[in-house]
Design a protein around this motif. Structure first.
Motif, PDB file in Angstrom:
ATOM      1  N   ARG A 110      45.698  51.709  46.496  1.00 12.68           N
ATOM      2  CA  ARG A 110      44.680  50.861  47.110  1.00 12.68           C
ATOM      3  C   ARG A 110      44.609  51.050  48.616  1.00 12.68           C
ATOM      4  NH1 ARG A 110      46.036  45.103  44.029  1.00 12.68           N
ATOM      5  NH2 ARG A 110      45.738  45.867  41.891  1.00 12.68           N
ATOM      6  N   LYS A 111      45.451  51.946  49.138  1.00 11.29           N
ATOM      7  CA  LYS A 111      45.528  52.216  50.565  1.00 11.29           C
ATOM      8  C   LYS A 111      45.728  50.927  51.354  1.00 11.29           C
ATOM      9  CE  LYS A 111      42.804  56.455  50.434  1.00 11.29           C
ATOM     10  NZ  LYS A 111      41.658  57.199  50.983  1.00 11.29           N
ATOM     11  N   SER A 112      46.641  50.094  50.879  1.00 16.72           N
ATOM     12  CA  SER A 112      46.908  48.824  51.543  1.00 16.72           C
ATOM     13  C   SER A 112      48.408  48.629  51.672  1.00 16.72           C
ATOM     14  CB  SER A 112      46.295  47.657  50.755  1.00 16.72           C
ATOM     15  OG  SER A 112      46.929  47.520  49.495  1.00 16.72           O
ATOM     16  N   SER A 113      48.785  47.762  52.589  1.00 13.70           N
ATOM     17  CA  SER A 113      50.189  47.447  52.787  1.00 13.70           C
ATOM     18  C   SER A 113      50.293  46.066  53.403  1.00 13.70           C
ATOM     19  CB  SER A 113      50.873  48.482  53.689  1.00 13.70           C
ATOM     20  OG  SER A 113      50.353  48.403  55.008  1.00 13.70           O
ATOM     21  N   ASN A 114      51.456  45.459  53.248  1.00 16.94           N
ATOM     22  CA  ASN A 114      51.746  44.257  54.017  1.00 16.94           C
ATOM     23  C   ASN A 114      53.162  44.381  54.543  1.00 16.94           C
ATOM     24  OD1 ASN A 114      53.670  42.518  52.229  1.00 16.94           O
ATOM     25  ND2 ASN A 114      52.036  43.110  50.816  1.00 16.94           N
ATOM     26  N   THR A 115      53.328  44.008  55.783  1.00 17.67           N
ATOM     27  CA  THR A 115      54.615  44.149  56.463  1.00 17.67           C
ATOM     28  C   THR A 115      54.946  42.835  57.149  1.00 17.67           C
ATOM     29  OG1 THR A 115      54.136  46.477  56.897  1.00 17.67           O
ATOM     30  CG2 THR A 115      55.937  45.481  58.138  1.00 17.67           C
ATOM     31  N   ARG A 116      56.170  42.393  56.986  1.00 15.87           N
ATOM     32  CA  ARG A 116      56.635  41.174  57.648  1.00 15.87           C
ATOM     33  C   ARG A 116      57.987  41.461  58.278  1.00 15.87           C
ATOM     34  NH1 ARG A 116      55.853  35.277  56.533  1.00 15.87           N
ATOM     35  NH2 ARG A 116      57.634  34.153  57.394  1.00 15.87           N
ATOM     36  N   ILE A 117      58.099  41.171  59.554  1.00 19.74           N
ATOM     37  CA  ILE A 117      59.364  41.311  60.269  1.00 19.74           C
ATOM     38  C   ILE A 117      59.893  39.912  60.566  1.00 19.74           C
ATOM     39  CG2 ILE A 117      60.486  42.085  62.393  1.00 19.74           C
ATOM     40  CD1 ILE A 117      58.389  44.277  62.576  1.00 19.74           C
ATOM     41  N   ASN A 118      61.072  39.610  60.066  1.00 24.29           N
ATOM     42  CA  ASN A 118      61.753  38.368  60.432  1.00 24.29           C
ATOM     43  C   ASN A 118      62.687  38.674  61.601  1.00 24.29           C
ATOM     44  OD1 ASN A 118      60.637  36.660  58.398  1.00 24.29           O
ATOM     45  ND2 ASN A 118      61.990  37.614  56.912  1.00 24.29           N
ATOM     46  N   LEU A 119      62.333  38.178  62.765  1.00 26.49           N
ATOM     47  CA  LEU A 119      63.117  38.440  63.967  1.00 26.49           C
ATOM     48  C   LEU A 119      64.145  37.326  64.126  1.00 26.49           C
ATOM     49  CD1 LEU A 119      63.513  40.251  66.448  1.00 26.49           C
ATOM     50  CD2 LEU A 119      61.799  38.866  67.633  1.00 26.49           C
ATOM     51  N   GLU A 120      65.373  37.611  63.742  1.00 29.18           N
ATOM     52  CA  GLU A 120      66.433  36.608  63.758  1.00 29.18           C
ATOM     53  C   GLU A 120      67.082  36.477  65.129  1.00 29.18           C
ATOM     54  OE1 GLU A 120      67.144  34.804  61.046  1.00 29.18           O
ATOM     55  OE2 GLU A 120      65.611  35.845  59.878  1.00 29.18           O
ATOM     56  N   ARG A 121      67.072  37.565  65.881  1.00 24.82           N
ATOM     57  CA  ARG A 121      67.726  37.561  67.196  1.00 24.82           C
ATOM     58  C   ARG A 121      67.121  38.656  68.054  1.00 24.82           C
ATOM     59  NH1 ARG A 121      73.032  38.511  65.810  1.00 24.82           N
ATOM     60  NH2 ARG A 121      72.955  40.723  66.316  1.00 24.82           N
ATOM     61  N   GLY A 122      66.977  38.407  69.362  1.00 25.38           N
ATOM     62  CA  GLY A 122      66.582  39.454  70.286  1.00 25.38           C
ATOM     63  C   GLY A 122      65.087  39.554  70.520  1.00 25.38           C
ATOM     64  N   GLU A 123      64.649  40.782  70.888  1.00 26.21           N
ATOM     65  CA  GLU A 123      63.264  41.026  71.279  1.00 26.21           C
ATOM     66  C   GLU A 123      62.756  42.330  70.679  1.00 26.21           C
ATOM     67  OE1 GLU A 123      62.357  40.754  75.517  1.00 26.21           O
ATOM     68  OE2 GLU A 123      64.314  39.822  75.854  1.00 26.21           O
ATOM     69  N   ILE A 124      61.460  42.336  70.364  1.00 29.57           N
ATOM     70  CA  ILE A 124      60.798  43.564  69.929  1.00 29.57           C
ATOM     71  C   ILE A 124      59.429  43.658  70.594  1.00 29.57           C
ATOM     72  CG2 ILE A 124      61.970  43.756  67.701  1.00 29.57           C
ATOM     73  CD1 ILE A 124      59.527  42.517  66.396  1.00 29.57           C
ATOM     74  N   PHE A 125      58.955  44.892  70.719  1.00 23.37           N
ATOM     75  CA  PHE A 125      57.587  45.127  71.186  1.00 23.37           C
ATOM     76  C   PHE A 125      56.915  46.017  70.152  1.00 23.37           C
ATOM     77  CE2 PHE A 125      54.096  47.047  73.449  1.00 23.37           C
ATOM     78  CZ  PHE A 125      53.627  46.005  74.246  1.00 23.37           C
ATOM     79  N   LEU A 126      55.679  45.660  69.786  1.00 22.74           N
ATOM     80  CA  LEU A 126      55.010  46.373  68.697  1.00 22.74           C
ATOM     81  C   LEU A 126      53.653  46.894  69.109  1.00 22.74           C
ATOM     82  CD1 LEU A 126      56.294  43.484  67.140  1.00 22.74           C
ATOM     83  CD2 LEU A 126      56.105  45.195  65.347  1.00 22.74           C
ATOM     84  N   ASN A 127      53.370  48.104  68.646  1.00 19.27           N
ATOM     85  CA  ASN A 127      52.025  48.652  68.670  1.00 19.27           C
ATOM     86  C   ASN A 127      51.555  48.640  67.222  1.00 19.27           C
ATOM     87  OD1 ASN A 127      50.522  51.621  68.185  1.00 19.27           O
ATOM     88  ND2 ASN A 127      49.681  50.348  69.798  1.00 19.27           N
ATOM     89  N   VAL A 128      50.682  47.691  66.897  1.00 19.11           N
ATOM     90  CA  VAL A 128      50.213  47.522  65.526  1.00 19.11           C
ATOM     91  C   VAL A 128      48.829  48.130  65.405  1.00 19.11           C
ATOM     92  CG1 VAL A 128      49.671  45.884  63.688  1.00 19.11           C
ATOM     93  CG2 VAL A 128      51.594  45.445  65.236  1.00 19.11           C
TER      94      VAL A 128
END
Length: 249
Positions: A110-128
Motif C-alpha cells: 500500500r506504500k504506507s507506513s506509520n512510525t512512532r518514536i517514544n523518547l524516554e530520555r534526551g533529545e532528538i532532531f528529525l527531518n521528516v
C-alpha cells in the motif's frame, strides 16, 4: 596486498544497505519488517529489545546499517551520537544520554507506513519527509507530536521546537493541541495538562540546534533510483535517499 580505499568500502556498505531496502520492498509478504536503520553512530550506542532478549553494543566494524525493528530501544551514552534513517526516508539525529523506543510498521503493497518514536530520555532532531498517507509521531511522557513533514526537535521533558514546516503538539493528559510552525516552540507541563507556546529568536533556534551535526558532518545527500521487477514481472522503481561522505579517498 591491494589497498582498498575508504571510499570503496563506504560505497560497498551503502550498496548493502540499499539492497536491504530493495529486498524489503520486493518481499512485501514478509511479516517481520524493519522500521529504520542506524546509518552512522559514534560510540557508545546500544540497541536492545527485552522481549527478544536482544542486546547489541554497536561496533563500527560489524554494525554498519544495524536494522531497527518494532519494540527496539536505542541508547546513546554520555558521548554517543546516532543517525537513524527510517523507511519513509525520514532521518533522526540522536544526542548523547538519550533513550528512544521505535514502533510502527511498513506496508509496501500500500506504500504506507506509520512510525512512532517514544523518547524516554534526551533529545532528538528529525527531518521528516512529507508523509502523505503515512503517520509519524514522537511521544514523551507528557506530549505527542504529530508530523506531516518538517524539520523539528524534541526533548523528553515535553519541549518541541520547529525549524521548518508544521508540528501538532498535544498534551497527553488534557488533550489540548497547538500547531507549531517555523521558529516556534511548545512546552507541555509535567502533569501533561497545559501547553506554553511562542516564537523563537534566531539565536534561540541556533542554540537548540547546536550539536546535532556531530553525525552528519561531511555528508552529501543523494537520490538513487532503483529499478526492479516484482513477483508479477512488473517493472517497478523506488527512490532511495543515501548519504555519501565528502572528501573520502
Amino acid at each position: 596486498m591491494m589497498k582498498i580505499s575508504k571510499k570503496v568500502l563506504y560505497s560497498f556498505f551503502t550498496f548493502l544497505i540499499v539492497m536491504g531496502v530493495v529486498s524489503a520492498e520486493v518481499a512485501a509478504f514478509q511479516a517481520d519488517r524493519h522500521i529504520g536503520v542506524v546509518r552512522r553512530f559514534k560510540p557508545d550506542v546500544t540497541v536492545t529489545n527485552l522481549d527478544l532478549e536482544k542486546y547489541i553494543k554497536l561496533n563500527l566494524s560489524e554494525n554498519i546499517g544495524e536494522k531497527l525493528f518494532a519494540g527496539d530501544s536505542l541508547f546513546t551514552d554520555p558521548e554517543g551520537f546516532a543517525l537513524v534513517f527510517f523507511m519513509d526516508r525520514s532521518v533522526a539525529k540522536v544526542k548523547p544520554n538519550s533513550l528512544l523506543i521505535v514502533n510502527g510498521e511498513v506496508e509496501t503493497t500500500r506504500k504506507s507506513s506509520n512510525t512512532r518514536i517514544n523518547l524516554e530520555r534526551g533529545e532528538i532532531f528529525l527531518n521528516v519527509e512529507p508523509q502523505g498517507n503515512n503517520d509519524f509521531e514522537v511521544a514523551t511522557s507528557r506530549s505527542l507530536a504529530s508530523v506531516k513533514g518538517t524539520d523539528f526537535g524534541s526533548k523528553s521533558n515535553g519541549y518541541t521546537w520547529v525549524q521548518e514546516g508544521q508540528v501538532d503538539v498535544t498534551a497527553l493528559n488534557s488533550g489540548q493541541t497547538v500547531s507549531l510552525f517555523e521558529k516556534m516552540f511548545a512546552q507541555v507541563d509535567e502533569p501533561g495538562n497545559n501547553i506554553e507556546s511562542g516564537t523563537l529568536t534566531d539565536q534561540e533556534l541556533s542554540n537548540l540546534n547546536e550539536g546535532f551535526d556531530e553525525v552528519d558532518n561531511n555528508l552529501i545527500r543523494k537520490e538513487v533510483i532503483l529499478k526492479f521487477r516484482d513477483q508479477n514481472g512488473q517493472l517497478r522503481e523506488i527512490i532511495i535517499e543515501i548519504f555519501e561522505e565528502e572528501g573520502q579517498n
